[in-house]
Scaffold this motif. Structure first.
Motif, PDB file in Angstrom:
ATOM      1  N   LYS A  55     -10.641 -34.583 -10.982  1.00 26.33           N
ATOM      2  CA  LYS A  55     -10.021 -33.337 -10.525  1.00 26.33           C
ATOM      3  C   LYS A  55      -8.888 -33.602  -9.532  1.00 26.33           C
ATOM      4  O   LYS A  55      -8.059 -32.720  -9.291  1.00 26.33           O
ATOM      5  CB  LYS A  55     -11.069 -32.430  -9.883  1.00 26.33           C
ATOM      6  CG  LYS A  55     -12.123 -31.921 -10.865  1.00 26.33           C
ATOM      7  CD  LYS A  55     -13.203 -31.126 -10.164  1.00 26.33           C
ATOM      8  CE  LYS A  55     -14.288 -30.699 -11.149  1.00 26.33           C
ATOM      9  NZ  LYS A  55     -15.458 -30.096 -10.456  1.00 26.33           N
ATOM     10  N   HIS A  75      -7.799 -28.907 -10.315  1.00 27.81           N
ATOM     11  CA  HIS A  75      -6.977 -30.042 -10.741  1.00 27.81           C
ATOM     12  C   HIS A  75      -5.767 -30.167  -9.814  1.00 27.81           C
ATOM     13  O   HIS A  75      -4.909 -29.284  -9.767  1.00 27.81           O
ATOM     14  CB  HIS A  75      -6.486 -29.837 -12.184  1.00 27.81           C
ATOM     15  CG  HIS A  75      -5.750 -31.011 -12.745  1.00 27.81           C
ATOM     16  ND1 HIS A  75      -6.331 -31.925 -13.600  1.00 27.81           N
ATOM     17  CD2 HIS A  75      -4.472 -31.444 -12.569  1.00 27.81           C
ATOM     18  CE1 HIS A  75      -5.455 -32.850 -13.936  1.00 27.81           C
ATOM     19  NE2 HIS A  75      -4.318 -32.578 -13.323  1.00 27.81           N
ATOM     20  N   GLU A  77      -2.751 -33.065  -9.091  1.00 29.28           N
ATOM     21  CA  GLU A  77      -2.226 -34.322  -9.629  1.00 29.28           C
ATOM     22  C   GLU A  77      -0.886 -34.659  -8.986  1.00 29.28           C
ATOM     23  O   GLU A  77       0.043 -33.847  -9.006  1.00 29.28           O
ATOM     24  CB  GLU A  77      -2.065 -34.247 -11.140  1.00 29.28           C
ATOM     25  CG  GLU A  77      -1.548 -35.528 -11.772  1.00 29.28           C
ATOM     26  CD  GLU A  77      -1.579 -35.495 -13.285  1.00 29.28           C
ATOM     27  OE1 GLU A  77      -1.123 -36.478 -13.902  1.00 29.28           O
ATOM     28  OE2 GLU A  77      -2.054 -34.485 -13.851  1.00 29.28           O
ATOM     29  N   ARG A 117      -3.882 -25.456 -11.873  1.00 31.65           N
ATOM     30  CA  ARG A 117      -3.479 -26.848 -11.691  1.00 31.65           C
ATOM     31  C   ARG A 117      -2.333 -26.925 -10.692  1.00 31.65           C
ATOM     32  O   ARG A 117      -1.384 -26.150 -10.767  1.00 31.65           O
ATOM     33  CB  ARG A 117      -3.020 -27.450 -13.021  1.00 31.65           C
ATOM     34  CG  ARG A 117      -4.107 -27.489 -14.074  1.00 31.65           C
ATOM     35  CD  ARG A 117      -3.516 -27.655 -15.475  1.00 31.65           C
ATOM     36  NE  ARG A 117      -2.790 -28.903 -15.628  1.00 31.65           N
ATOM     37  CZ  ARG A 117      -3.334 -30.037 -16.047  1.00 31.65           C
ATOM     38  NH1 ARG A 117      -4.622 -30.084 -16.340  1.00 31.65           N
ATOM     39  NH2 ARG A 117      -2.608 -31.125 -16.186  1.00 31.65           N
TER      40      ARG A 117
END
Length: 491
Positions: A55, A75, A77, A117
């Protein structure tokens, strides 16, 4: 801290996390190769930790200064090569506050609809004390000013600052420079120009290679984006294997992908010429459908194009030190690359300059018409650039419809002969005839025959004799040709 004692979802080679930091939910945290996270970090997964998937993803080469604070519910990133300044804060969710009378810290996380996200794009920089909150996508190559609060998407190659953050500058593909933007209309105009005049078109001709094409697109498309500087173009040469259906699916998912289908199979070389006409980029990267970008390959191409500004760029995958060198002249091109200049996936050209050639199809039929393009571009401007970087994986499919002798000897030497005395010196041409036998033609012929590579080798000795019988070394090399060709007969 001893990284080996942390049960991360994955931990890349060379990754370093300082000893003083807090980690919760390491089983769902992925840290990439050579990532460097300085002291005082907090990496926290706030939802139930099962270890099923990461995650919180910290990509290859991410650099984070002191005090990085990341909380991930769904999430978060950081793509490769992101740089975070001191005390950057990232969270993909917002605190709930609407349960009046209950302390905020007890209310949990506020759920939002749509995407969940938070993405920071490759090569971006987040300045000191920047805050990124909620389901936000920051594009590739962006700069987030110090102390900024980002709660809305940021297009690729933009500079933002303020509370709330607003876009101040963007890279414009027509100006080929960063320009100031003052309104939403200015931003929309820059994005429109990027779509209509991308800096780079990745041009992929294809024919009946649906499996390879899918892998090729899966490697290329994530390294571009819908509001970036690059488009991906595919020209389907009347395939009948499901290619059309694959492309229809991918076009729906990736707005930066454009496709065209030829009404009939026009051959590989003409398909390359047609895709140059279809593309819209200032530069066109020629790309085989069975050659695959490795992660982080595309951005160095943009850098080399913008900062060297030559008529063409050649990607030298054998001398991979990451440098970009500008050289001059046909003699230098031949000495540096020899027949390797025919590796089409390594070629990036000024697209309009190629289309301006009086006979862009002059050597179609040699399998190396693209080498003719390079030589003609050097007549217009003698400079060319070498980007020394290994950036592809290969399927190693046998080229279809090519005869080895015709391509490696007849085609190559006829193109060089065309330019001998017209930019290419007679001395270099004469030397190259022998060099190409020693370095490429005969060693590769022997290797392909030994491994049983499926290729058309018919008439090789005749082609060799036609082009070399007047050379003083002909007899010696004829014996070697016959020895090698005999491998096929004995096999």
């Amino acid at each position: 801290m001893d990284n080996g004692q942390q049960p991360f979802y994955s931990l890349g080679e060379g990754a370093r996390l300082d000893a003083s930091g807090l980690i919760y939910g390491a089983e769902e945290i992925s840290v990439g190769h050579e990532a460097m996270i300085s002291a005082g970090y907090r990496l926290i997964v706030t939802s139930t930790v099962s270890g099923i998937r990461p995650k919180l993803i910290i990509g290859d080469g991410v650099q984070a200064d002191i005090g990085l604070n990341v909380t991930a519910k769904h999430h978060v990133e950081l793509e490769r090569s992101v740089w975070c300044g001191p005390y950057v804060v990232l969270s993909d969710a917002e605190a709930e506050y609407r349960k009046t009378g209950l302390p905020i810290y007890k209310q949990g996380i506020r759920e939002t609809g749509g995407a969940k996200r938070l993405i920071v794009g490759e090569g971006s920089y987040l300045g000191p004390y920047a805050v990124v909150e909620g389901p936000v996508t920051i594009g590739k190559g962006c700069v987030i000013g110090a102390g900024s609060v980002v709660r809305a998407d940021v297009p690729d190659y933009s500079v933002v600052s303020g509370v709330p953050a607003r876009i101040e500058r963007m890279f414009d593909t027509v100006a080929e420079d960063w320009i100031a933007v003052e309104s939403e209309r200015d931003v929309a105009d820059v994005l429109r120009r990027r779509r209509e005049h991308p800096l780079l078109s990745i041009c992929i001709p294809t024919y009946n290679r649906v499996k390879e094409l899918e892998e090729c697109l899966d490697a290329a498309l994530p390294q571009t984006s819908m509001n970036g500087l690059i488009e991906v173009c595919v020209s389907d040469n009347a395939s009948d294997d499901g290619t059309a259906a694959l492309l229809a699916r991918y076009v729906m998912k990736y707005p930066q992908l454009r496709t065209v289908r030829q009404p009939e199979n026009i051959g590989g070389e003409r398909n390359y010429l047609e895709i140059l006409k279809f593309a819209r980029g200032k530069y066109a990267k020629l790309h085989g459908d069975d050659d695959y970008f490795v992660p982080g390959a595309v951005q160095p191409i943009l850098y080399a194009l913008l900062h060297k500004r030559t008529r063409f760029l050649f990607i030298d995958v054998l001398r991979s030190d990451g440098t970009v060198e500008v050289l001059e002249g046909m003699d230098t091109l031949v000495r540096e690359l020899s027949l390797a200049s025919g590796f089409i996936t390594s070629i990036v050209v000024d697209r309009e300059a190629v289309l301006r050639l009086s006979e862009p199809d002059r050597f179609i039929g040699t399998s190396l018409n693209h080498i003719y393009w390079l030589m003609e571009l050097l007549r217009e401007d003698p400079r060319f650039a070498l980007l020394k970087l290994s950036m592809f994986r290969y399927a190693f499919n046998a080229p279809r419809g090519y005869n080895y002798g015709d391509a490696a000897i007849r085609g190559y030497l006829e193109i060089l002969r065309h330019f001998a005395g017209r930019g290419l010196s007679e001395e270099v041409y004469a030397a190259e005839k022998k060099i190409v036998l020693d370095r490429f033609v005969l060693p590769r012929l022997e290797m392909m025959l030994e491994v049983g590579f499926d290729f058309d080798y018919g008439g090789f000795e005749a082609v060799f004799t036609e082009h070399y019988e007047r050379e003083p070394y002909y007899g010696q090399y004829l014996a070697e040709v016959r020895r090698i060709v005999g491998l096929r007969d004995r096999g």
